[in-house]
Design a protein around this motif. Structure first.
Motif, PDB file in Angstrom:
ATOM      1  N   GLU A  68      -6.802  -1.869  -2.944  1.00 13.94           N
ATOM      2  CA  GLU A  68      -7.255  -2.352  -1.652  1.00 13.94           C
ATOM      3  C   GLU A  68      -6.084  -2.274  -0.682  1.00 13.94           C
ATOM      4  O   GLU A  68      -4.992  -2.732  -0.998  1.00 13.94           O
ATOM      5  CB  GLU A  68      -7.744  -3.788  -1.739  1.00 13.94           C
ATOM      6  N   VAL A  69      -6.330  -1.671   0.465  1.00  9.48           N
ATOM      7  CA  VAL A  69      -5.283  -1.458   1.449  1.00  9.48           C
ATOM      8  C   VAL A  69      -5.694  -2.104   2.766  1.00  9.48           C
ATOM      9  O   VAL A  69      -6.763  -1.805   3.293  1.00  9.48           O
ATOM     10  CB  VAL A  69      -5.027   0.051   1.684  1.00  9.48           C
ATOM     11  N   SER A  70      -4.848  -2.992   3.276  1.00  8.11           N
ATOM     12  CA  SER A  70      -5.065  -3.584   4.594  1.00  8.11           C
ATOM     13  C   SER A  70      -4.234  -2.800   5.604  1.00  8.11           C
ATOM     14  O   SER A  70      -3.016  -2.663   5.426  1.00  8.11           O
ATOM     15  CB  SER A  70      -4.639  -5.054   4.611  1.00  8.11           C
ATOM     16  N   ILE A  71      -4.917  -2.274   6.623  1.00  6.93           N
ATOM     17  CA  ILE A  71      -4.232  -1.551   7.688  1.00  6.93           C
ATOM     18  C   ILE A  71      -4.765  -2.050   9.029  1.00  6.93           C
ATOM     19  O   ILE A  71      -5.824  -2.675   9.095  1.00  6.93           O
ATOM     20  CB  ILE A  71      -4.416  -0.017   7.582  1.00  6.93           C
ATOM     21  N   THR A  72      -4.042  -1.745  10.076  1.00  5.34           N
ATOM     22  CA  THR A  72      -4.457  -2.153  11.408  1.00  5.34           C
ATOM     23  C   THR A  72      -5.573  -1.246  11.906  1.00  5.34           C
ATOM     24  O   THR A  72      -5.477  -0.020  11.825  1.00  5.34           O
ATOM     25  CB  THR A  72      -3.265  -2.109  12.379  1.00  5.34           C
ATOM     26  N   LEU A  73      -6.615  -1.854  12.417  1.00  4.47           N
ATOM     27  CA  LEU A  73      -7.774  -1.151  12.953  1.00  4.47           C
ATOM     28  C   LEU A  73      -7.353  -0.102  13.981  1.00  4.47           C
ATOM     29  O   LEU A  73      -6.546  -0.370  14.868  1.00  4.47           O
ATOM     30  CB  LEU A  73      -8.722  -2.155  13.620  1.00  4.47           C
ATOM     31  N   GLY A  74      -7.886   1.116  13.799  1.00  3.26           N
ATOM     32  CA  GLY A  74      -7.676   2.171  14.780  1.00  3.26           C
ATOM     33  C   GLY A  74      -6.368   2.931  14.662  1.00  3.26           C
ATOM     34  O   GLY A  74      -6.064   3.753  15.512  1.00  3.26           O
ATOM     35  N   THR A  75      -5.589   2.676  13.605  1.00  9.22           N
ATOM     36  CA  THR A  75      -4.296   3.358  13.484  1.00  9.22           C
ATOM     37  C   THR A  75      -4.332   4.560  12.551  1.00  9.22           C
ATOM     38  O   THR A  75      -3.329   5.267  12.431  1.00  9.22           O
ATOM     39  CB  THR A  75      -3.187   2.386  13.013  1.00  9.22           C
ATOM     40  N   SER A  76      -5.460   4.796  11.897  1.00  4.83           N
ATOM     41  CA  SER A  76      -5.604   5.964  11.018  1.00  4.83           C
ATOM     42  C   SER A  76      -6.966   6.595  11.261  1.00  4.83           C
ATOM     43  O   SER A  76      -7.965   5.888  11.431  1.00  4.83           O
ATOM     44  CB  SER A  76      -5.475   5.556   9.545  1.00  4.83           C
ATOM     45  N   SER A  77      -6.990   7.926  11.250  1.00  2.68           N
ATOM     46  CA  SER A  77      -8.244   8.649  11.474  1.00  2.68           C
ATOM     47  C   SER A  77      -9.097   8.659  10.208  1.00  2.68           C
ATOM     48  O   SER A  77      -8.611   8.354   9.107  1.00  2.68           O
ATOM     49  CB  SER A  77      -7.947  10.088  11.893  1.00  2.68           C
ATOM     50  N   ALA A  78     -10.342   9.043  10.354  1.00  2.00           N
ATOM     51  CA  ALA A  78     -11.238   9.171   9.205  1.00  2.00           C
ATOM     52  C   ALA A  78     -10.687  10.183   8.207  1.00  2.00           C
ATOM     53  O   ALA A  78     -10.742   9.962   6.992  1.00  2.00           O
ATOM     54  CB  ALA A  78     -12.639   9.572   9.662  1.00  2.00           C
ATOM     55  N   ALA A  79     -10.137  11.287   8.694  1.00  2.00           N
ATOM     56  CA  ALA A  79      -9.569  12.307   7.802  1.00  2.00           C
ATOM     57  C   ALA A  79      -8.360  11.762   7.052  1.00  2.00           C
ATOM     58  O   ALA A  79      -8.182  12.036   5.860  1.00  2.00           O
ATOM     59  CB  ALA A  79      -9.191  13.551   8.600  1.00  2.00           C
ATOM     60  N   GLU A  80      -7.518  10.996   7.730  1.00  2.00           N
ATOM     61  CA  GLU A  80      -6.343  10.403   7.068  1.00  2.00           C
ATOM     62  C   GLU A  80      -6.768   9.419   5.980  1.00  2.00           C
ATOM     63  O   GLU A  80      -6.212   9.416   4.875  1.00  2.00           O
ATOM     64  CB  GLU A  80      -5.453   9.696   8.096  1.00  2.00           C
ATOM     65  N   LYS A  81      -7.771   8.610   6.280  1.00  2.47           N
ATOM     66  CA  LYS A  81      -8.258   7.632   5.290  1.00  2.47           C
ATOM     67  C   LYS A  81      -8.882   8.349   4.091  1.00  2.47           C
ATOM     68  O   LYS A  81      -8.639   7.964   2.939  1.00  2.47           O
ATOM     69  CB  LYS A  81      -9.239   6.663   5.936  1.00  2.47           C
ATOM     70  N   ALA A  82      -9.657   9.401   4.341  1.00  7.30           N
ATOM     71  CA  ALA A  82     -10.251  10.166   3.242  1.00  7.30           C
ATOM     72  C   ALA A  82      -9.168  10.810   2.385  1.00  7.30           C
ATOM     73  O   ALA A  82      -9.264  10.828   1.146  1.00  7.30           O
ATOM     74  CB  ALA A  82     -11.199  11.222   3.796  1.00  7.30           C
ATOM     75  N   ALA A  83      -8.128  11.327   3.021  1.00 13.80           N
ATOM     76  CA  ALA A  83      -7.019  11.943   2.273  1.00 13.80           C
ATOM     77  C   ALA A  83      -6.316  10.911   1.424  1.00 13.80           C
ATOM     78  O   ALA A  83      -5.960  11.177   0.262  1.00 13.80           O
ATOM     79  CB  ALA A  83      -6.032  12.606   3.244  1.00 13.80           C
ATOM     80  N   PHE A  84      -6.110   9.701   1.959  1.00 11.96           N
ATOM     81  CA  PHE A  84      -5.465   8.647   1.179  1.00 11.96           C
ATOM     82  C   PHE A  84      -6.313   8.277  -0.033  1.00 11.96           C
ATOM     83  O   PHE A  84      -5.801   8.154  -1.148  1.00 11.96           O
ATOM     84  CB  PHE A  84      -5.210   7.397   2.040  1.00 11.96           C
ATOM     85  N   ILE A  85      -7.602   8.089   0.165  1.00 10.12           N
ATOM     86  CA  ILE A  85      -8.497   7.692  -0.934  1.00 10.12           C
ATOM     87  C   ILE A  85      -8.480   8.740  -2.039  1.00 10.12           C
ATOM     88  O   ILE A  85      -8.352   8.415  -3.221  1.00 10.12           O
ATOM     89  CB  ILE A  85      -9.922   7.435  -0.410  1.00 10.12           C
ATOM     90  N   ALA A  86      -8.585  10.003  -1.684  1.00  9.63           N
ATOM     91  CA  ALA A  86      -8.579  11.073  -2.688  1.00  9.63           C
ATOM     92  C   ALA A  86      -7.240  11.143  -3.413  1.00  9.63           C
ATOM     93  O   ALA A  86      -7.199  11.252  -4.647  1.00  9.63           O
ATOM     94  CB  ALA A  86      -8.890  12.416  -2.021  1.00  9.63           C
ATOM     95  N   ALA A  87      -6.141  11.056  -2.674  1.00  6.29           N
ATOM     96  CA  ALA A  87      -4.817  11.157  -3.291  1.00  6.29           C
ATOM     97  C   ALA A  87      -4.498   9.929  -4.143  1.00  6.29           C
ATOM     98  O   ALA A  87      -3.860  10.051  -5.193  1.00  6.29           O
ATOM     99  CB  ALA A  87      -3.753  11.359  -2.220  1.00  6.29           C
ATOM    100  N   ALA A  88      -4.935   8.748  -3.708  1.00  9.25           N
ATOM    101  CA  ALA A  88      -4.703   7.537  -4.506  1.00  9.25           C
ATOM    102  C   ALA A  88      -5.462   7.620  -5.828  1.00  9.25           C
ATOM    103  O   ALA A  88      -4.926   7.259  -6.886  1.00  9.25           O
ATOM    104  CB  ALA A  88      -5.115   6.298  -3.720  1.00  9.25           C
ATOM    105  N   ASP A  89      -6.708   8.097  -5.784  1.00  7.13           N
ATOM    106  CA  ASP A  89      -7.482   8.275  -7.014  1.00  7.13           C
ATOM    107  C   ASP A  89      -6.775   9.249  -7.961  1.00  7.13           C
ATOM    108  O   ASP A  89      -6.667   8.991  -9.166  1.00  7.13           O
ATOM    109  CB  ASP A  89      -8.882   8.780  -6.672  1.00  7.13           C
ATOM    110  N   GLN A  90      -6.275  10.337  -7.420  1.00  8.67           N
ATOM    111  CA  GLN A  90      -5.566  11.327  -8.237  1.00  8.67           C
ATOM    112  C   GLN A  90      -4.290  10.725  -8.828  1.00  8.67           C
ATOM    113  O   GLN A  90      -3.998  10.913 -10.012  1.00  8.67           O
ATOM    114  CB  GLN A  90      -5.227  12.551  -7.406  1.00  8.67           C
ATOM    115  N   LEU A  91      -3.531   9.989  -8.035  1.00  8.41           N
ATOM    116  CA  LEU A  91      -2.304   9.353  -8.515  1.00  8.41           C
ATOM    117  C   LEU A  91      -2.597   8.384  -9.657  1.00  8.41           C
ATOM    118  O   LEU A  91      -1.919   8.414 -10.693  1.00  8.41           O
ATOM    119  CB  LEU A  91      -1.614   8.612  -7.364  1.00  8.41           C
ATOM    120  N   LEU A  92      -3.601   7.549  -9.481  1.00  7.42           N
ATOM    121  CA  LEU A  92      -3.949   6.586 -10.527  1.00  7.42           C
ATOM    122  C   LEU A  92      -4.360   7.284 -11.822  1.00  7.42           C
ATOM    123  O   LEU A  92      -3.951   6.878 -12.912  1.00  7.42           O
ATOM    124  CB  LEU A  92      -5.064   5.664 -10.043  1.00  7.42           C
TER     125      LEU A  92
END
Length: 132
Positions: A68-92
């Motif tokens: 679970e990641v808390s970030i400030t609203l509006g500071t990351s794009s949808a593409a950035e968030k999708a990239a983080f989710i995919a890369a975090a899953d791969q890392l785990l």
């Protein structure tokens, strides 16, 4: 300032693996979400599998993890968030092996309701802009 909480169903996860996980998630916050390394916090919770429930039953026969990641609203794009989710899953998966149902959640918090050291993100960004 991302706050990343990771729950892993291995109460005995080696310290070196925990460190690698924290370093990897910090790196992803920087590379995928554009966050500052020095402002990124990773909190790892290790829980026994019998205290982690899927479908109302304790997890058996494998590991799982949830981020679970808390970030400030509006500071990351949808593409950035999708990239983080995919890369975090791969890392785990790379660090822990196959997982039962690994989840990654990004919580966007309003900048007036989120901060640290007594300063909201709204004030932090406002001060940073006026100093530039």
């Amino acid at each position: 300032m991302p706050y990343i909480r990771v729950t892993v169903t291995d109460a005995d996860l080696p310290t070196a693996t925990q460190r690698t996980l924290a370093e990897g998630l910090t790196g992803l916050a920087v590379s995928a979400l554009g966050k500052a390394r020095a402002r990124t916090i990773v909190h790892i919770d290790l829980v026994p599998a019998d205290r982690y429930f899927v479908d109302g039953k304790p997890l058996t026969g494998g590991l799982d993890a949830h981020v679970e990641v808390s970030i400030t609203l509006g500071t990351s794009s949808a593409a950035e968030k999708a990239a983080f989710i995919a890369a975090a899953d791969q890392l785990l998966t790379e660090l822990l092996g196959p997982l039962a149902r690994c989840g990654v959640a990004l919580h966007e918090l309003h900048p007036e309701s989120y901060g640290y050291n007594g300063v909201t993100q709204f004030d932090y960004y406002r001060r940073a802009a006026s100093a530039a």
